[in-house]
Design a protein around this motif. Structure first.
Motif, PDB file in Angstrom:
ATOM      1  N   ARG A  78       0.807  -1.217   0.000  1.00  0.00           N
ATOM      2  CA  ARG A  78       0.000   0.000   0.000  1.00  0.00           C
ATOM      3  C   ARG A  78       0.845   1.274   0.000  1.00  0.00           C
ATOM      4  N   ARG A  79       2.159   1.168   0.285  1.00  0.00           N
ATOM      5  CA  ARG A  79       3.035   2.338   0.257  1.00  0.00           C
ATOM      6  C   ARG A  79       3.399   2.721  -1.172  1.00  0.00           C
ATOM      7  N   LYS A  80       3.328   1.752  -2.090  1.00  0.00           N
ATOM      8  CA  LYS A  80       3.652   2.011  -3.491  1.00  0.00           C
ATOM      9  C   LYS A  80       2.388   2.400  -4.260  1.00  0.00           C
ATOM     10  N   VAL A  81       2.591   3.219  -5.267  1.00  0.00           N
ATOM     11  CA  VAL A  81       1.482   3.686  -6.104  1.00  0.00           C
ATOM     12  C   VAL A  81       1.678   3.150  -7.511  1.00  0.00           C
ATOM     13  N   GLU A  82       0.562   2.811  -8.132  1.00  0.00           N
ATOM     14  CA  GLU A  82       0.580   2.311  -9.508  1.00  0.00           C
ATOM     15  C   GLU A  82      -0.141   3.326 -10.391  1.00  0.00           C
ATOM     16  N   TYR A  83       0.437   3.602 -11.551  1.00  0.00           N
ATOM     17  CA  TYR A  83      -0.176   4.493 -12.531  1.00  0.00           C
ATOM     18  C   TYR A  83      -0.621   3.649 -13.713  1.00  0.00           C
ATOM     19  N   ARG A  84      -1.909   3.744 -14.051  1.00  0.00           N
ATOM     20  CA  ARG A  84      -2.449   2.996 -15.188  1.00  0.00           C
ATOM     21  C   ARG A  84      -3.178   3.950 -16.122  1.00  0.00           C
ATOM     22  N   LEU A  85      -3.132   3.616 -17.399  1.00  0.00           N
ATOM     23  CA  LEU A  85      -3.849   4.410 -18.391  1.00  0.00           C
ATOM     24  C   LEU A  85      -5.355   4.274 -18.193  1.00  0.00           C
TER      25      LEU A  85
END
Length: 171
Positions: A78-85
Motif C-alpha cells: 500500500r506504500r507504493k502507487v501504480e499508474y495505469r492508463l
C-alpha cells in the motif's frame, strides 16, 4: 459562396489547446509511451528516463489530474502507487502512433525497432491516416470545414448500420 474556415480565434471550441494543455511537452509523451509499454510505478518511470524526480512527479500529477492516468495504491504494498492508463489515456494511442510514424519519416528516416505489429498476424501496422465515413483514405486536399448544422446524414441500408453498430460495440 466563400470558403468556410475554422474560427482560429475561438480556442474554447477547438480541442487542440485542451490536448496540448494535457500533453504538450516531451516528458508527458515519454511517460505516456512508457505507460503503453507496461511501466506502472514511479521508480520504473524514473529508471526508464534521465528525468529529475520533481519533474517526473509533476508530470505524473498533471497526467493524473487530466484523467489520462489513474493513480491507485498497489494491492501488495500500500506504500507504493501504480499508474495505469484510463480510457481517456488509451484514446491517445492513435495520436502517439501517428507522431511516432511522423518522427520516423521526417526525423530519424528509419523505422523504429521493435516494430509495432498486429497481434493477430504479426505484420507491421499501416500508417495512421485520415479516413472518410466510407473508409476512403483522405489527404489534406480532400478536406474542408462545414458547419455542423449543415451536415446531412447519409441514409444507409439498415442492415449495414446494424452490422457496423454490432462491430463497434464488440470493440
Amino acid at each position: 459562396m466563400a470558403e468556410l474556415r475554422e474560427p482560429l480565434h475561438q480556442l474554447a471550441e477547438c480541442g487542440l489547446p485542451t490536448a496540448l494543455e494535457a500533453m504538450g511537452e516531451r516528458w508527458s509523451f515519454m511517460i505516456l509511451r512508457a505507460a503503453f509499454n507496461g511501466v506502472r510505478h514511479f521508480e520504473e518511470f524514473l529508471s526508464e528516463f534521465s528525468i529529475a524526480r520533481n519533474i517526473l512527479a509533476n508530470r505524473l500529477t498533471r497526467l493524473t489530474e487530466s484523467g489520462i492516468l489513474h493513480r491507485t495504491p498497489c494491492p501488495d504494498d500500500r506504500r507504493k502507487v501504480e499508474y495505469r492508463l484510463t480510457e481517456k489515456g488509451l484514446d491517445l494511442l492513435p495520436a502517439m502512433i501517428a507522431l511516432r510514424q511522423w518522427g520516423e519519416k521526417w526525423g530519424t528516416g528509419v523505422l523504429s525497432n521493435p516494430v509495432l505489429v498486429d497481434d493477430r498476424d504479426r505484420q507491421p501496422i499501416l500508417p495512421v491516416t485520415i479516413r472518410s465515413h466510407d473508409t476512403r483514405v483522405l489527404g489534406h486536399m480532400d478536406l474542408c470545414w462545414m458547419n455542423a448544422a449543415d451536415i446531412t446524414p447519409i441514409s444507409a441500408d439498415t442492415h449495414e448500420v446494424d452490422d457496423r453498430v454490432r462491430k463497434l460495440s464488440a470493440i
